[in-house]
Design a protein around this motif. Structure first.
Motif, PDB file in Angstrom:
ATOM      1  N   ALA A 119      47.252  33.695  37.276  1.00 18.55           N
ATOM      2  CA  ALA A 119      48.477  33.497  36.504  1.00 18.55           C
ATOM      3  C   ALA A 119      49.131  34.836  36.167  1.00 18.55           C
ATOM      4  CB  ALA A 119      48.179  32.711  35.239  1.00 18.55           C
ATOM      5  N   TRP A 120      48.326  35.806  35.815  1.00 16.11           N
ATOM      6  CA  TRP A 120      48.829  37.139  35.447  1.00 16.11           C
ATOM      7  C   TRP A 120      49.439  37.856  36.654  1.00 16.11           C
ATOM      8  CZ3 TRP A 120      46.892  42.074  36.841  1.00 16.11           C
ATOM      9  CH2 TRP A 120      47.448  43.136  36.142  1.00 16.11           C
ATOM     10  N   SER A 121      48.947  37.550  37.851  1.00 11.51           N
ATOM     11  CA  SER A 121      49.422  38.241  39.056  1.00 11.51           C
ATOM     12  C   SER A 121      50.833  37.843  39.462  1.00 11.51           C
ATOM     13  CB  SER A 121      48.475  37.958  40.225  1.00 11.51           C
ATOM     14  OG  SER A 121      48.633  36.628  40.686  1.00 11.51           O
ATOM     15  N   GLY A 122      51.369  36.830  38.830  1.00 11.19           N
ATOM     16  CA  GLY A 122      52.724  36.410  39.162  1.00 11.19           C
ATOM     17  C   GLY A 122      52.790  35.376  40.261  1.00 11.19           C
ATOM     18  N   ALA A 123      51.700  34.707  40.518  1.00  7.64           N
ATOM     19  CA  ALA A 123      51.690  33.652  41.534  1.00  7.64           C
ATOM     20  C   ALA A 123      52.644  32.543  41.103  1.00  7.64           C
ATOM     21  CB  ALA A 123      50.281  33.099  41.691  1.00  7.64           C
ATOM     22  N   PRO A 124      53.226  31.847  42.056  1.00 10.03           N
ATOM     23  CA  PRO A 124      54.128  30.737  41.713  1.00 10.03           C
ATOM     24  C   PRO A 124      53.425  29.705  40.827  1.00 10.03           C
ATOM     25  CG  PRO A 124      54.215  31.193  44.078  1.00 10.03           C
ATOM     26  CD  PRO A 124      53.108  32.028  43.507  1.00 10.03           C
ATOM     27  N   ARG A 125      54.188  29.089  39.958  1.00  6.00           N
ATOM     28  CA  ARG A 125      53.622  28.132  39.010  1.00  6.00           C
ATOM     29  C   ARG A 125      52.913  26.975  39.692  1.00  6.00           C
ATOM     30  NH1 ARG A 125      57.988  27.602  34.088  1.00  6.00           N
ATOM     31  NH2 ARG A 125      57.804  29.768  33.410  1.00  6.00           N
ATOM     32  N   PHE A 126      53.462  26.491  40.808  1.00  3.64           N
ATOM     33  CA  PHE A 126      52.826  25.355  41.484  1.00  3.64           C
ATOM     34  C   PHE A 126      51.453  25.763  42.043  1.00  3.64           C
ATOM     35  CE2 PHE A 126      54.847  27.334  45.126  1.00  3.64           C
ATOM     36  CZ  PHE A 126      53.977  27.081  46.180  1.00  3.64           C
ATOM     37  N   VAL A 127      51.299  27.019  42.438  1.00  4.29           N
ATOM     38  CA  VAL A 127      50.005  27.492  42.928  1.00  4.29           C
ATOM     39  C   VAL A 127      49.014  27.557  41.765  1.00  4.29           C
ATOM     40  CG1 VAL A 127      48.779  29.460  43.933  1.00  4.29           C
ATOM     41  CG2 VAL A 127      50.984  28.748  44.877  1.00  4.29           C
ATOM     42  N   VAL A 128      49.448  28.126  40.654  1.00  5.50           N
ATOM     43  CA  VAL A 128      48.582  28.213  39.481  1.00  5.50           C
ATOM     44  C   VAL A 128      48.199  26.817  39.011  1.00  5.50           C
ATOM     45  CG1 VAL A 128      48.426  29.006  37.080  1.00  5.50           C
ATOM     46  CG2 VAL A 128      49.535  30.459  38.796  1.00  5.50           C
ATOM     47  N   ALA A 129      49.155  25.896  38.997  1.00  5.27           N
ATOM     48  CA  ALA A 129      48.869  24.521  38.565  1.00  5.27           C
ATOM     49  C   ALA A 129      47.882  23.843  39.528  1.00  5.27           C
ATOM     50  CB  ALA A 129      50.164  23.718  38.478  1.00  5.27           C
ATOM     51  N   GLY A 130      48.061  24.046  40.815  1.00  7.34           N
ATOM     52  CA  GLY A 130      47.149  23.452  41.793  1.00  7.34           C
ATOM     53  C   GLY A 130      45.740  23.996  41.660  1.00  7.34           C
ATOM     54  N   VAL A 131      45.644  25.312  41.527  1.00 10.84           N
ATOM     55  CA  VAL A 131      44.323  25.925  41.354  1.00 10.84           C
ATOM     56  C   VAL A 131      43.701  25.459  40.042  1.00 10.84           C
ATOM     57  CG1 VAL A 131      43.123  28.126  41.026  1.00 10.84           C
ATOM     58  CG2 VAL A 131      44.828  27.896  42.835  1.00 10.84           C
ATOM     59  N   ALA A 132      44.496  25.371  38.982  1.00 12.35           N
ATOM     60  CA  ALA A 132      43.987  24.907  37.685  1.00 12.35           C
ATOM     61  C   ALA A 132      43.439  23.487  37.808  1.00 12.35           C
ATOM     62  CB  ALA A 132      45.087  24.975  36.628  1.00 12.35           C
ATOM     63  N   ALA A 133      44.127  22.633  38.541  1.00 11.88           N
ATOM     64  CA  ALA A 133      43.662  21.250  38.714  1.00 11.88           C
ATOM     65  C   ALA A 133      42.330  21.216  39.469  1.00 11.88           C
ATOM     66  CB  ALA A 133      44.718  20.428  39.451  1.00 11.88           C
ATOM     67  N   ILE A 134      42.233  22.006  40.523  1.00 14.79           N
ATOM     68  CA  ILE A 134      40.987  22.047  41.288  1.00 14.79           C
ATOM     69  C   ILE A 134      39.846  22.584  40.437  1.00 14.79           C
ATOM     70  CG2 ILE A 134      39.831  23.185  43.233  1.00 14.79           C
ATOM     71  CD1 ILE A 134      42.583  23.025  44.694  1.00 14.79           C
ATOM     72  N   LEU A 135      40.098  23.681  39.728  1.00 10.70           N
ATOM     73  CA  LEU A 135      39.051  24.276  38.888  1.00 10.70           C
ATOM     74  C   LEU A 135      38.648  23.335  37.757  1.00 10.70           C
ATOM     75  CD1 LEU A 135      40.128  28.038  38.699  1.00 10.70           C
ATOM     76  CD2 LEU A 135      38.375  26.979  40.138  1.00 10.70           C
ATOM     77  N   ALA A 136      39.605  22.589  37.218  1.00 11.92           N
ATOM     78  CA  ALA A 136      39.274  21.627  36.161  1.00 11.92           C
ATOM     79  C   ALA A 136      38.346  20.536  36.699  1.00 11.92           C
ATOM     80  CB  ALA A 136      40.547  21.011  35.591  1.00 11.92           C
ATOM     81  N   CYS A 137      38.600  20.076  37.927  1.00  9.19           N
ATOM     82  CA  CYS A 137      37.727  19.062  38.538  1.00  9.19           C
ATOM     83  C   CYS A 137      36.328  19.625  38.782  1.00  9.19           C
ATOM     84  CB  CYS A 137      38.327  18.556  39.845  1.00  9.19           C
ATOM     85  SG  CYS A 137      39.822  17.573  39.628  1.00  9.19           S
ATOM     86  N   VAL A 138      36.262  20.844  39.285  1.00  9.17           N
ATOM     87  CA  VAL A 138      34.965  21.468  39.533  1.00  9.17           C
ATOM     88  C   VAL A 138      34.212  21.662  38.219  1.00  9.17           C
ATOM     89  CG1 VAL A 138      33.819  23.566  40.354  1.00  9.17           C
ATOM     90  CG2 VAL A 138      35.697  22.578  41.671  1.00  9.17           C
ATOM     91  N   ALA A 139      34.909  22.157  37.203  1.00 14.26           N
ATOM     92  CA  ALA A 139      34.271  22.370  35.900  1.00 14.26           C
ATOM     93  C   ALA A 139      33.790  21.050  35.295  1.00 14.26           C
ATOM     94  CB  ALA A 139      35.235  23.077  34.939  1.00 14.26           C
ATOM     95  N   ALA A 140      34.600  20.013  35.410  1.00 12.12           N
ATOM     96  CA  ALA A 140      34.198  18.698  34.882  1.00 12.12           C
ATOM     97  C   ALA A 140      32.947  18.191  35.576  1.00 12.12           C
ATOM     98  CB  ALA A 140      35.340  17.696  35.032  1.00 12.12           C
ATOM     99  N   TYR A 141      32.892  18.326  36.899  1.00 14.47           N
ATOM    100  CA  TYR A 141      31.714  17.907  37.634  1.00 14.47           C
ATOM    101  C   TYR A 141      30.497  18.715  37.191  1.00 14.47           C
ATOM    102  CZ  TYR A 141      28.394  17.195  41.403  1.00 14.47           C
ATOM    103  OH  TYR A 141      27.252  16.911  42.109  1.00 14.47           O
ATOM    104  N   LEU A 142      30.663  20.014  37.136  1.00 16.09           N
ATOM    105  CA  LEU A 142      29.556  20.899  36.778  1.00 16.09           C
ATOM    106  C   LEU A 142      29.049  20.608  35.371  1.00 16.09           C
ATOM    107  CD1 LEU A 142      27.898  23.355  37.691  1.00 16.09           C
ATOM    108  CD2 LEU A 142      29.665  24.792  36.700  1.00 16.09           C
ATOM    109  N   LEU A 143      29.960  20.428  34.440  1.00 18.37           N
ATOM    110  CA  LEU A 143      29.539  20.215  33.049  1.00 18.37           C
ATOM    111  C   LEU A 143      28.917  18.844  32.813  1.00 18.37           C
ATOM    112  CD1 LEU A 143      32.528  21.973  31.251  1.00 18.37           C
ATOM    113  CD2 LEU A 143      30.188  22.833  31.541  1.00 18.37           C
TER     114      LEU A 143
END
Length: 148
Positions: A119-143
């Motif tokens: 997010a800090w690097s200036g990536a487009p919002r849709f990229v940050v949102a997509g990565v956030a969604a994927i990471l949220a799914c991975v974190a939910a599974y892991l937790l």
């Protein structure tokens, strides 16, 4: 002429190979086994580095190393599974799908830091949102995996 450890016996016309020490017939040819062995070796090195380097998760690399070693190097697979520190992690995963609490915390913190950097690097919002969604799914599974 005797067959080497990575070749099928000469009378093997169907490509089945002999039953290995693991009780499974070797799958694939020599190149495939070498590729799995290389993947296992690199993954194991990354897992060992993850033990001492903060931010590099060891558990996923250890699981990948065990999976690849079972397909490419029964000797390496046996060494990993009987290791006094690494073996119990694999047994916990295989029997209960358990991930140690420390591994969970480090993984979630690493994912959060990665997302923050993205997010800090200036990536487009849709990229940050997509990565956030994927990471949220991975974190939910892991937790939701047991810790012990």
């Amino acid at each position: 002429m005797a067959a080497g450890p990575l070749t099928a016996p000469p009378d093997d016309t169907e490509g089945q190979g002999a039953i290995g020490a693991s009780g499974h017939a070797p799958k694939g040819g020599r190149l495939r086994r070498l590729a799995f062995h290389a993947l296992a070796s690199v993954s194991l090195l990354l897992a060992l580095a993850g033990v001492v380097l903060p931010g590099l998760p060891a558990t996923p690399f250890l699981l990948l190393a065990a999976w690849a070693a079972a397909r490419g190097s029964p000797e390496l697979a046996a060494r990993i599974e009987t290791h006094p520190r690494l073996g119990p992690l694999l047994v916990n995963w295989r029997e209960r799908r358990a991930v140690p609490r420390r591994a969970k915390v480090l993984a979630v913190l690493s994912m959060g830091a990665s997302l923050g950097i993205l997010a800090w690097s200036g990536a487009p919002r849709f990229v940050v949102a997509g990565v956030a969604a994927i990471l949220a799914c991975v974190a939910a599974y892991l937790l939701t995996r047991p810790s012990r």
